[in-house]
Design an enzyme around this catalytic site. Structure first.
Site, PDB file in Angstrom:
ATOM      1  N   TYR A  69      -6.042  -0.821  -0.821  1.00  0.00           N
ATOM      2  CA  TYR A  69      -5.092  -0.563  -1.925  1.00  0.00           C
ATOM      3  C   TYR A  69      -3.950   0.330  -1.431  1.00  0.00           C
ATOM      4  CZ  TYR A  69      -3.039   1.944  -5.862  1.00  0.00           C
ATOM      5  OH  TYR A  69      -2.132   2.526  -6.729  1.00  0.00           O
ATOM      6  N   LYS A 112       0.100  -0.458  -0.681  1.00  0.00           N
ATOM      7  CA  LYS A 112       1.117   0.267  -1.456  1.00  0.00           C
ATOM      8  C   LYS A 112       2.071   0.988  -0.501  1.00  0.00           C
ATOM      9  CE  LYS A 112       1.526   0.996  -5.388  1.00  0.00           C
ATOM     10  NZ  LYS A 112       2.371   0.282  -6.395  1.00  0.00           N
ATOM     11  N   THR A 114       2.217   5.697  -5.438  1.00  0.00           N
ATOM     12  CA  THR A 114       1.040   6.532  -5.684  1.00  0.00           C
ATOM     13  C   THR A 114       0.872   7.638  -4.642  1.00  0.00           C
ATOM     14  OG1 THR A 114      -1.388   6.440  -5.644  1.00  0.00           O
ATOM     15  CG2 THR A 114      -0.266   4.699  -4.473  1.00  0.00           C
ATOM     16  N   ASP A 115       0.208   8.714  -5.050  1.00  0.00           N
ATOM     17  CA  ASP A 115      -0.106   9.807  -4.106  1.00  0.00           C
ATOM     18  C   ASP A 115      -1.047   9.325  -2.992  1.00  0.00           C
ATOM     19  OD1 ASP A 115      -2.462   9.561  -5.625  1.00  0.00           O
ATOM     20  OD2 ASP A 115      -2.502  11.654  -6.277  1.00  0.00           O
ATOM     21  N   GLU A 116      -1.749   8.201  -3.238  1.00  0.00           N
ATOM     22  CA  GLU A 116      -2.747   7.746  -2.250  1.00  0.00           C
ATOM     23  C   GLU A 116      -2.108   7.320  -0.933  1.00  0.00           C
ATOM     24  OE1 GLU A 116      -5.982   5.362  -3.496  1.00  0.00           O
ATOM     25  OE2 GLU A 116      -6.035   6.224  -5.503  1.00  0.00           O
TER      26      GLU A 116
HETATM   27  P1  NAD Z   1      -2.813  -1.698 -14.172  1.00  0.00           P
HETATM   28  O1  NAD Z   1      -3.808  -2.313 -13.262  1.00  0.00           O
HETATM   29  O2  NAD Z   1      -3.244  -1.199 -15.504  1.00  0.00           O
HETATM   30  O3  NAD Z   1      -1.606  -2.713 -14.440  1.00  0.00           O
HETATM   31  C1  NAD Z   1      -1.034  -3.490 -13.433  1.00  0.00           C
HETATM   32  C2  NAD Z   1      -0.178  -4.557 -14.120  1.00  0.00           C
HETATM   33  O4  NAD Z   1       0.449  -5.358 -13.095  1.00  0.00           O
HETATM   34  C3  NAD Z   1      -0.979  -5.523 -14.987  1.00  0.00           C
HETATM   35  O5  NAD Z   1      -0.295  -5.744 -16.204  1.00  0.00           O
HETATM   36  C4  NAD Z   1      -1.048  -6.810 -14.174  1.00  0.00           C
HETATM   37  O6  NAD Z   1      -1.168  -7.975 -14.951  1.00  0.00           O
HETATM   38  C5  NAD Z   1       0.277  -6.737 -13.438  1.00  0.00           C
HETATM   39  N1  NAD Z   1       0.295  -7.510 -12.187  1.00  0.00           N
HETATM   40  C6  NAD Z   1      -0.606  -7.496 -11.170  1.00  0.00           C
HETATM   41  N2  NAD Z   1      -0.233  -8.341 -10.191  1.00  0.00           N
HETATM   42  C7  NAD Z   1       0.949  -8.893 -10.593  1.00  0.00           C
HETATM   43  C8  NAD Z   1       1.840  -9.816 -10.012  1.00  0.00           C
HETATM   44  N3  NAD Z   1       1.591 -10.366  -8.821  1.00  0.00           N
HETATM   45  N4  NAD Z   1       2.942 -10.138 -10.689  1.00  0.00           N
HETATM   46  C9  NAD Z   1       3.209  -9.617 -11.911  1.00  0.00           C
HETATM   47  N5  NAD Z   1       2.388  -8.748 -12.530  1.00  0.00           N
HETATM   48  C10 NAD Z   1       1.282  -8.377 -11.863  1.00  0.00           C
HETATM   49  O7  NAD Z   1      -2.139  -0.560 -13.313  1.00  0.00           O
HETATM   50  P2  NAD Z   1      -1.519   0.867 -13.677  1.00  0.00           P
HETATM   51  O8  NAD Z   1      -2.577   1.878 -13.555  1.00  0.00           O
HETATM   52  O9  NAD Z   1      -0.737   0.753 -14.917  1.00  0.00           O
HETATM   53  O10 NAD Z   1      -0.542   1.057 -12.423  1.00  0.00           O
HETATM   54  C11 NAD Z   1       0.814   0.648 -12.488  1.00  0.00           C
HETATM   55  C12 NAD Z   1       1.525   1.072 -11.214  1.00  0.00           C
HETATM   56  O11 NAD Z   1       1.441   2.493 -11.056  1.00  0.00           O
HETATM   57  C13 NAD Z   1       0.917   0.471  -9.938  1.00  0.00           C
HETATM   58  O12 NAD Z   1       1.966   0.139  -9.071  1.00  0.00           O
HETATM   59  C14 NAD Z   1       0.079   1.612  -9.361  1.00  0.00           C
HETATM   60  O13 NAD Z   1      -0.028   1.504  -7.974  1.00  0.00           O
HETATM   61  C15 NAD Z   1       0.894   2.815  -9.773  1.00  0.00           C
HETATM   62  N6  NAD Z   1       0.139   4.080  -9.949  1.00  0.00           N
HETATM   63  C16 NAD Z   1      -1.007   4.101 -10.708  1.00  0.00           C
HETATM   64  C17 NAD Z   1      -1.647   5.326 -10.922  1.00  0.00           C
HETATM   65  C18 NAD Z   1      -2.897   5.431 -11.765  1.00  0.00           C
HETATM   66  O14 NAD Z   1      -3.527   6.490 -11.782  1.00  0.00           O
HETATM   67  N7  NAD Z   1      -3.286   4.410 -12.510  1.00  0.00           N
HETATM   68  C19 NAD Z   1      -1.141   6.495 -10.344  1.00  0.00           C
HETATM   69  C20 NAD Z   1       0.031   6.410  -9.577  1.00  0.00           C
HETATM   70  C21 NAD Z   1       0.657   5.198  -9.397  1.00  0.00           C
HETATM   71  O1  DAU Z   2      -4.178   8.749  -7.261  1.00  0.00           O
HETATM   72  C1  DAU Z   2      -3.519   7.719  -7.927  1.00  0.00           C
HETATM   73  C2  DAU Z   2      -4.444   6.540  -7.963  1.00  0.00           C
HETATM   74  O2  DAU Z   2      -5.458   6.855  -8.910  1.00  0.00           O
HETATM   75  C3  DAU Z   2      -3.786   5.229  -8.330  1.00  0.00           C
HETATM   76  O3  DAU Z   2      -2.842   4.917  -7.345  1.00  0.00           O
HETATM   77  C4  DAU Z   2      -4.823   4.113  -8.459  1.00  0.00           C
HETATM   78  O4  DAU Z   2      -4.208   2.912  -8.902  1.00  0.00           O
HETATM   79  C5  DAU Z   2      -5.860   4.543  -9.466  1.00  0.00           C
HETATM   80  O5  DAU Z   2      -6.884   3.571  -9.556  1.00  0.00           O
HETATM   81  C6  DAU Z   2      -6.457   5.894  -9.098  1.00  0.00           C
HETATM   82  O6  DAU Z   2      -7.287   5.793  -7.916  1.00  0.00           O
HETATM   83  P1  DAU Z   2      -8.681   6.587  -7.808  1.00  0.00           P
HETATM   84  O7  DAU Z   2      -9.548   5.902  -6.846  1.00  0.00           O
HETATM   85  O8  DAU Z   2      -8.451   8.050  -7.644  1.00  0.00           O
HETATM   86  O9  DAU Z   2      -9.180   6.374  -9.331  1.00  0.00           O
HETATM   87  P2  DAU Z   2     -10.590   5.951  -9.962  1.00  0.00           P
HETATM   88  O10 DAU Z   2     -10.450   6.109 -11.440  1.00  0.00           O
HETATM   89  O11 DAU Z   2     -11.082   4.665  -9.439  1.00  0.00           O
HETATM   90  O12 DAU Z   2     -11.550   7.094  -9.431  1.00  0.00           O
HETATM   91  C7  DAU Z   2     -11.269   8.452  -9.646  1.00  0.00           C
HETATM   92  C8  DAU Z   2     -12.342   9.254  -8.918  1.00  0.00           C
HETATM   93  O13 DAU Z   2     -13.599   9.053  -9.577  1.00  0.00           O
HETATM   94  C9  DAU Z   2     -12.554   8.831  -7.495  1.00  0.00           C
HETATM   95  O14 DAU Z   2     -12.867   9.983  -6.712  1.00  0.00           O
HETATM   96  C10 DAU Z   2     -13.772   7.898  -7.562  1.00  0.00           C
HETATM   97  C11 DAU Z   2     -14.565   8.489  -8.689  1.00  0.00           C
HETATM   98  N1  DAU Z   2     -15.385   7.531  -9.480  1.00  0.00           N
HETATM   99  C12 DAU Z   2     -14.763   6.409  -9.960  1.00  0.00           C
HETATM  100  C13 DAU Z   2     -15.493   5.488 -10.690  1.00  0.00           C
HETATM  101  C14 DAU Z   2     -14.803   4.250 -11.222  1.00  0.00           C
HETATM  102  C15 DAU Z   2     -16.728   7.793  -9.748  1.00  0.00           C
HETATM  103  O15 DAU Z   2     -17.267   8.823  -9.318  1.00  0.00           O
HETATM  104  N2  DAU Z   2     -17.434   6.867 -10.471  1.00  0.00           N
HETATM  105  C16 DAU Z   2     -16.878   5.716 -10.953  1.00  0.00           C
HETATM  106  O16 DAU Z   2     -17.590   4.924 -11.594  1.00  0.00           O
END
Ligand code: NAD
Ligand code: DAU
Length: 333
Positions: free
Chosen positions: A145, A149, A121-123
């Site tokens: 988190y 990561k 992730t970019d985070e």
């Molecule tokens: P998500 O929370 O929707 O899915 C995570 C999945 O991992 C789920 O199916 C869960 O059951 C599984 N999981 C969790 N712990 C586990 C374990 N110990 N063993 C096996 N399975 C397990 O997440 P997502 O948003 O699809 O993110 C997927 C990946 O992409 C993550 O690694 C996250 O850090 C990365 N990522 C997410 C975003 C975003 O914006 N959502 C952006 C960049 C990177």
């Molecule tokens: O940047 C990539 C990441 O994006 C991933 O690695 C993470 O897994 C994913 O959860 C996401 O993280 P963020 O914290 O950026 O996403 P989230 O959707 O939780 O929040 C997006 C922005 O919106 C953040 O600035 C917090 C804000 N927010 C979020 C929620 C849930 C609100 O203002 N209100 C809310 O209720």
């Protein structure tokens, strides 16, 4: 190709698995623990496809991983705890899955001699006021988190340097699209808007995220798997950035909700102000995003509107307890 996709029942993983099975004809085994965020329903349309298999197990389970990895060409690891707010309230599972789980997978990939792609992730770079992070920017994560990561990324790189394991890391920006669990900003706001619930914006709502449509991230991961150089990191940034408050206002317009539903609430502790990724390296490899934010957001609102069977069970289950703890208010049925 034959792939082991860990965390493939989650949001991004399930979209990626669909692309690989349907568009590329890959054989895919999904290994997923099915935490609250992982759902077999996300893969329902693939269940009867030839070459598709599902194993319910955690990536920290060495025996299950050793069995599932047998005969594959590569491992793609999505498995993670992914919600920043949950990492602040309960960091335990983040440490276990990202540190121990990633280590178990790396050991299994090393023993089997197969390629390994880590989804990151970019985070891990932390917040940036202006400009964008490159792959050589220092890691400066700020939440449990992102810190765990970042630790996983470092462990992956160490397996390349120390053991010569063929690793690559893809760092994506904020994804959105179908099948995203409604604890994240965009699906939470869409469902609350459609139900007449309040729209809780953290702090001043001026935090900026770099939005990437989930299918574009899936294509980037597939592209790096096929063309990336071992040992390298690839940033995958979305085409548009947008402050949260603008995102919520666009959702209000697209759903026909009432601006009166908007409510500013207490900010997230340690909230990162802005994320931004420079993606020149993966663009030079031949990938670019195909979906801009306005088109992707419209598609996403339509998908949630058209698929109540997917989200109704979530909104009537444990999610309600999480929601009440997080926001101190109830959601409507
Ligand atoms: P998500 O929370 O929707 O899915 C995570 C999945 O991992 C789920 O199916 C869960 O059951 C599984 N999981 C969790 N712990 C586990 C374990 N110990 N063993 C096996 N399975 C397990 O997440 P997502 O948003 O699809 O993110 C997927 C990946 O992409 C993550 O690694 C996250 O850090 C990365 N990522 C997410 C975003 C975003 O914006 N959502 C952006 C960049 C990177
Ligand atoms: O940047 C990539 C990441 O994006 C991933 O690695 C993470 O897994 C994913 O959860 C996401 O993280 P963020 O914290 O950026 O996403 P989230 O959707 O939780 O929040 C997006 C922005 O919106 C953040 O600035 C917090 C804000 N927010 C979020 C929620 C849930 C609100 O203002 N209100 C809310 O209720």
């Amino acid at each position: 190709m034959k792939l082991l996709v860990c965390g493939g029942a989650g949001f991004i993983g399930s979209n990626f698995v669909r692309q690989r099975v349907v568009d590329h004809g890959d054989a895919v085994t999904v290994l997923d623990k099915l935490t609250y965020a992982g759902r077999e329903e996300n893969l329902a349309d693939l269940r009867d496809r030839e070459g598709f298999a599902f194993v319910r197990a955690g990536i920290e389970d060495a025996d299950a991983v050793a069995q599932a990895i047998d005969g594959v060409d590569a491992v793609v690891n999505f498995a993670a705890e992914t919600h920043v707010d949950r990492s602040i309230a309960e960091p335990d599972a983040f440490v276990r899955t990202h540190a121990v789980g990633t280590w178990v997978l790396l050991e299994a990939a090393r023993a089997a001699g197969v390629r390994y792609l880590q989804v990151s992730t970019d985070e891990v770079y932390g917040s940036i006021e202006e400009g964008s992070f490159s792959e050589s920017s220092p890691l400066a994560p700020s939440s449990p988190y992102s810190a765990t990561k970042a630790g996983a990324d470092l462990l992956v790189s160490s397996y390349f340097h120390t053991y010569g394991l063929q690793t690559v890391i893809c760092r994506g920006s904020n994804n959105y699209g179908p099948y995203q669990y409604p604890e994240k900003l965009i699906p939470l706001m869409i469902l609350n808007a459609l139900h007449g619930d309040r729209l809780p914006v953290y702090g001043d709502g001026m935090q900026v995220r770099n939005w990437l449509y989930v299918e574009d991230f899936g294509r980037a991961i597939g592209h790096v798997l096929e063309h990336g150089a071992p040992g390298e990191v690839y940033n995958v940034g979305g085409p548009d950035e947008c402050p949260n408050i603008e995102v919520v206002k666009r959702i209000i317009e697209l759903t026909g909700a009432d601006e009166g539903q908007l409510e500013y609430v207490t900010d997230r502790p340690g909230h990162d102000r802005r994320y931004s990724l420079g993606s020149e390296k993966i663009r030079a490899l031949g990938w670019e995003p195909q979906v801009d934010f306005s088109q992707g957001l419209e598609q996403t609102v339509s998908w949630y509107r058209d698929n109540p069977a997917w989200w109704e069970p979530i909104r009537s289950g444990d999610y309600r307890e999480y929601y009440e703890r997080q926001y101190g208010s109830k959601i409507k049925d």
